[in-house]
Design a protein around this motif. Structure first.
Motif, PDB file in Angstrom:
ATOM      1  N   MET A 137       0.956  -7.248  -0.821  1.00  0.00           N
ATOM      2  CA  MET A 137       1.597  -7.301  -2.134  1.00  0.00           C
ATOM      3  C   MET A 137       1.830  -5.911  -2.696  1.00  0.00           C
ATOM      4  O   MET A 137       2.843  -5.664  -3.361  1.00  0.00           O
ATOM      5  N   VAL A 138       0.919  -4.982  -2.446  1.00  0.00           N
ATOM      6  CA  VAL A 138       1.138  -3.591  -2.868  1.00  0.00           C
ATOM      7  C   VAL A 138       2.326  -3.009  -2.105  1.00  0.00           C
ATOM      8  O   VAL A 138       3.183  -2.332  -2.672  1.00  0.00           O
ATOM      9  N   HIS A 139       2.380  -3.286  -0.808  1.00  0.00           N
ATOM     10  CA  HIS A 139       3.489  -2.799   0.027  1.00  0.00           C
ATOM     11  C   HIS A 139       4.833  -3.307  -0.486  1.00  0.00           C
ATOM     12  O   HIS A 139       5.828  -2.582  -0.488  1.00  0.00           O
ATOM     13  N   ASN A 140       4.868  -4.562  -0.944  1.00  0.00           N
ATOM     14  CA  ASN A 140       6.110  -5.181  -1.412  1.00  0.00           C
ATOM     15  C   ASN A 140       6.378  -4.920  -2.899  1.00  0.00           C
ATOM     16  O   ASN A 140       7.278  -5.530  -3.488  1.00  0.00           O
ATOM     17  N   ASN A 141       5.587  -4.026  -3.498  1.00  0.00           N
ATOM     18  CA  ASN A 141       5.742  -3.646  -4.909  1.00  0.00           C
ATOM     19  C   ASN A 141       5.480  -4.793  -5.878  1.00  0.00           C
ATOM     20  O   ASN A 141       5.920  -4.761  -7.038  1.00  0.00           O
ATOM     21  N   ALA A 142       4.774  -5.823  -5.420  1.00  0.00           N
ATOM     22  CA  ALA A 142       4.377  -6.912  -6.308  1.00  0.00           C
ATOM     23  C   ALA A 142       3.137  -6.535  -7.113  1.00  0.00           C
ATOM     24  O   ALA A 142       2.839  -7.172  -8.129  1.00  0.00           O
ATOM     25  N   LEU A 143       2.412  -5.523  -6.651  1.00  0.00           N
ATOM     26  CA  LEU A 143       1.241  -5.009  -7.348  1.00  0.00           C
ATOM     27  C   LEU A 143       1.366  -3.498  -7.471  1.00  0.00           C
ATOM     28  O   LEU A 143       1.899  -2.840  -6.569  1.00  0.00           O
ATOM     29  N   ASP A 144       0.862  -2.941  -8.565  1.00  0.00           N
ATOM     30  CA  ASP A 144       0.911  -1.489  -8.760  1.00  0.00           C
ATOM     31  C   ASP A 144      -0.195  -0.781  -7.982  1.00  0.00           C
ATOM     32  O   ASP A 144       0.039   0.260  -7.368  1.00  0.00           O
ATOM     33  N   PRO A 152      -6.491   0.803   4.136  1.00  0.00           N
ATOM     34  CA  PRO A 152      -5.230   0.099   4.373  1.00  0.00           C
ATOM     35  C   PRO A 152      -4.647   0.445   5.737  1.00  0.00           C
ATOM     36  O   PRO A 152      -4.799   1.582   6.218  1.00  0.00           O
ATOM     37  N   SER A 153      -3.993  -0.513   6.344  1.00  0.00           N
ATOM     38  CA  SER A 153      -3.338  -0.272   7.630  1.00  0.00           C
ATOM     39  C   SER A 153      -1.952   0.335   7.437  1.00  0.00           C
ATOM     40  O   SER A 153      -1.395   0.942   8.351  1.00  0.00           O
ATOM     41  N   ASP A 154      -1.393   0.175   6.252  1.00  0.00           N
ATOM     42  CA  ASP A 154      -0.061   0.675   5.929  1.00  0.00           C
ATOM     43  C   ASP A 154      -0.113   2.187   5.736  1.00  0.00           C
ATOM     44  O   ASP A 154      -0.835   2.690   4.873  1.00  0.00           O
ATOM     45  N   LYS A 155       0.672   2.913   6.499  1.00  0.00           N
ATOM     46  CA  LYS A 155       0.668   4.373   6.428  1.00  0.00           C
ATOM     47  C   LYS A 155       1.288   4.910   5.140  1.00  0.00           C
ATOM     48  O   LYS A 155       1.131   6.087   4.816  1.00  0.00           O
ATOM     49  N   GLU A 156       2.024   4.050   4.397  1.00  0.00           N
ATOM     50  CA  GLU A 156       2.623   4.487   3.145  1.00  0.00           C
ATOM     51  C   GLU A 156       1.617   4.477   1.992  1.00  0.00           C
ATOM     52  O   GLU A 156       1.915   4.938   0.896  1.00  0.00           O
ATOM     53  N   MET A 157       0.437   3.960   2.261  1.00  0.00           N
ATOM     54  CA  MET A 157      -0.556   3.800   1.204  1.00  0.00           C
ATOM     55  C   MET A 157      -1.425   5.039   1.026  1.00  0.00           C
ATOM     56  O   MET A 157      -1.853   5.656   1.996  1.00  0.00           O
ATOM     57  N   GLU A 158      -1.670   5.368  -0.220  1.00  0.00           N
ATOM     58  CA  GLU A 158      -2.736   6.299  -0.549  1.00  0.00           C
ATOM     59  C   GLU A 158      -3.997   5.459  -0.762  1.00  0.00           C
ATOM     60  O   GLU A 158      -3.925   4.345  -1.284  1.00  0.00           O
ATOM     61  N   TYR A 159      -5.142   5.979  -0.351  1.00  0.00           N
ATOM     62  CA  TYR A 159      -6.374   5.232  -0.578  1.00  0.00           C
ATOM     63  C   TYR A 159      -7.496   6.196  -0.962  1.00  0.00           C
ATOM     64  O   TYR A 159      -7.525   7.347  -0.535  1.00  0.00           O
ATOM     65  N   ILE A 160      -8.397   5.684  -1.809  1.00  0.00           N
ATOM     66  CA  ILE A 160      -9.527   6.473  -2.301  1.00  0.00           C
ATOM     67  C   ILE A 160     -10.789   5.624  -2.164  1.00  0.00           C
ATOM     68  O   ILE A 160     -10.817   4.475  -2.605  1.00  0.00           O
ATOM     69  N   ARG A 161     -11.805   6.182  -1.525  1.00  0.00           N
ATOM     70  CA  ARG A 161     -13.073   5.461  -1.418  1.00  0.00           C
ATOM     71  C   ARG A 161     -13.703   5.366  -2.798  1.00  0.00           C
ATOM     72  O   ARG A 161     -13.949   6.380  -3.449  1.00  0.00           O
ATOM     73  N   ALA A 271      -9.644   1.979  -3.426  1.00  0.00           N
ATOM     74  CA  ALA A 271      -8.510   1.841  -4.339  1.00  0.00           C
ATOM     75  C   ALA A 271      -7.267   2.265  -3.575  1.00  0.00           C
ATOM     76  O   ALA A 271      -7.254   3.322  -2.927  1.00  0.00           O
ATOM     77  N   ILE A 272      -6.214   1.445  -3.613  1.00  0.00           N
ATOM     78  CA  ILE A 272      -5.001   1.749  -2.856  1.00  0.00           C
ATOM     79  C   ILE A 272      -3.762   1.636  -3.750  1.00  0.00           C
ATOM     80  O   ILE A 272      -3.736   0.871  -4.703  1.00  0.00           O
ATOM     81  N   TYR A 273      -2.752   2.429  -3.431  1.00  0.00           N
ATOM     82  CA  TYR A 273      -1.452   2.347  -4.098  1.00  0.00           C
ATOM     83  C   TYR A 273      -0.431   3.038  -3.202  1.00  0.00           C
ATOM     84  O   TYR A 273      -0.790   3.834  -2.313  1.00  0.00           O
ATOM     85  N   LYS A 274       0.841   2.742  -3.421  1.00  0.00           N
ATOM     86  CA  LYS A 274       1.883   3.338  -2.580  1.00  0.00           C
ATOM     87  C   LYS A 274       2.077   4.808  -2.922  1.00  0.00           C
ATOM     88  O   LYS A 274       2.037   5.195  -4.089  1.00  0.00           O
ATOM     89  N   ARG A 275       2.266   5.590  -1.885  1.00  0.00           N
ATOM     90  CA  ARG A 275       2.456   7.020  -2.064  1.00  0.00           C
ATOM     91  C   ARG A 275       3.644   7.294  -2.991  1.00  0.00           C
ATOM     92  O   ARG A 275       4.684   6.650  -2.906  1.00  0.00           O
ATOM     93  N   ASP A 276       3.488   8.228  -3.908  1.00  0.00           N
ATOM     94  CA  ASP A 276       4.500   8.648  -4.886  1.00  0.00           C
ATOM     95  C   ASP A 276       4.754   7.612  -5.978  1.00  0.00           C
ATOM     96  O   ASP A 276       5.682   7.776  -6.780  1.00  0.00           O
TER      97      ASP A 276
END
Length: 294
Positions: A137-144, A152-161, A271-276
């Motif tokens: 859902m984060v990848h599809n922009n359904a979640l901020d 995350p397995s998605d390389k476009e994601m930023e993640y913070i422990r 915590a994850i969110y899309k880069r940029d």
């Protein structure tokens, strides 16, 4: 007929001051510009809005009718401008948050009321699903942004422990294994109350049990951690649950962690969110949740 916001603003100012010259000073416009705006509005409506008297301009019945609508329109415009101003500053707008069951039910449920107190004009929405579904859902922009129990397995994601966690075996205080270390034979003979099929907690739980040499022979499946904790608390059986979901019960003594010889491996909530895609509003929520950032 085309009525402009400028015409309504001029009309509102004249109704308040009862003089064209005072309205012009209030709006930082010239007197001819104010007079022209009023004339254009009256022409568009086909009605006189003011009558001249020795004491200034007095609104006609048509003017009173227009004033109610003008105030409403201009108030809505001000609200719209304020909404976008607050959103740009990170103190307004809508924030769509996702979480796996552990972080959503047992951590964010405590953080959201605090955030809402600090930023009452922010509309927050929380979606709780599996980590994989939330990441999609984060990848599809359904979640901020979201909080999940793995990187995350998605390389476009930023993640913070964010938070450390681990799975622990728990029983009721009256259970025999609450007072002595458990052997593989003890655990194999026990009734297990486990999370629903295909959940991440269930997969990890079965992996831990295999490492401990445990064969589950008697199993009850439930679909919420709350139901599992209540069942364990009655003495129905054992379970493996994230520490974050049972720390309050362990502290109160409602549940007891079973001692084993196995390795208690830590895991983390990310915590994850899309880069940029990081906005001021998202930054404020991460700060409220005490997510460490560089």
């Amino acid at each position: 007929m085309r009525i402009t916001l400028k015409q309504l603003l001029v009309f509102q100012a004249i109704s308040q001051t009862q003089q064209v010259s005072k309205a012009a000073r209030q709006l930082h416009l010239s007197v001819p510009a104010v007079s022209m705006s009023l004339k254009e509005l009256e022409s568009s409506l086909g009605a006189r809005l003011f009558e001249r008297t020795p004491h200034g301009l007095v609104m006609t019945d048509s003017g009173n009718l227009v004033l109610a609508h003008a105030n409403k329109v201009l108030n809505q415009v001000n609200q719209l401008e304020q909404l976008f101003k607050e959103q740009a500053q990170g103190v307004g707008g809508t924030l769509n948050i996702g979480a796996n069951k552990t972080s959503g039910n047992y951590v964010l449920s405590k953080k959201l009321p605090l955030f809402k107190t600090q930023y009452p004009n922010v509309n927050t929405r929380l979606k709780i699903l599996s980590s994989s579904a939330i990441e999609e859902m984060v990848h599809n922009n359904a979640l901020d942004l979201a909080f999940i129990s793995r990187k995350p397995s998605d390389k476009e994601m930023e993640y913070i422990r964010w938070r450390s966690d681990r799975l622990c075996i728990v029983v009721s205080p009256g259970h025999k294994l609450a007072h002595r270390p458990a052997t593989a034979a003890d655990l194999s003979a026990a009734t297990w109350i486990l999370d629903e099929e295909e959940s991440a907690t269930r997969v990890e739980s079965l992996h831990i049990l295999r490492e401990l040499g445990v064969t589950v022979q008697d199993e009850i499946v439930m679909n919420t951690m709350g139901a599992i904790k209540r069942a364990v608390g009655t003495g129905l059986g054992l379970s493996i649950l994230p520490l974050l979901s049972v720390d309050a019960e362990l502290e109160r003594g409602d549940l007891v962690e079973v001692a084993t010889d196995g390795h208690r491996e830590s895991r983390y909530i990310y915590a994850i969110y899309k880069r940029d895609n990081l906005t001021p509003l998202m930054e404020r929520f991460l700060d409220c949740c005490e997510v460490p950032r560089a």
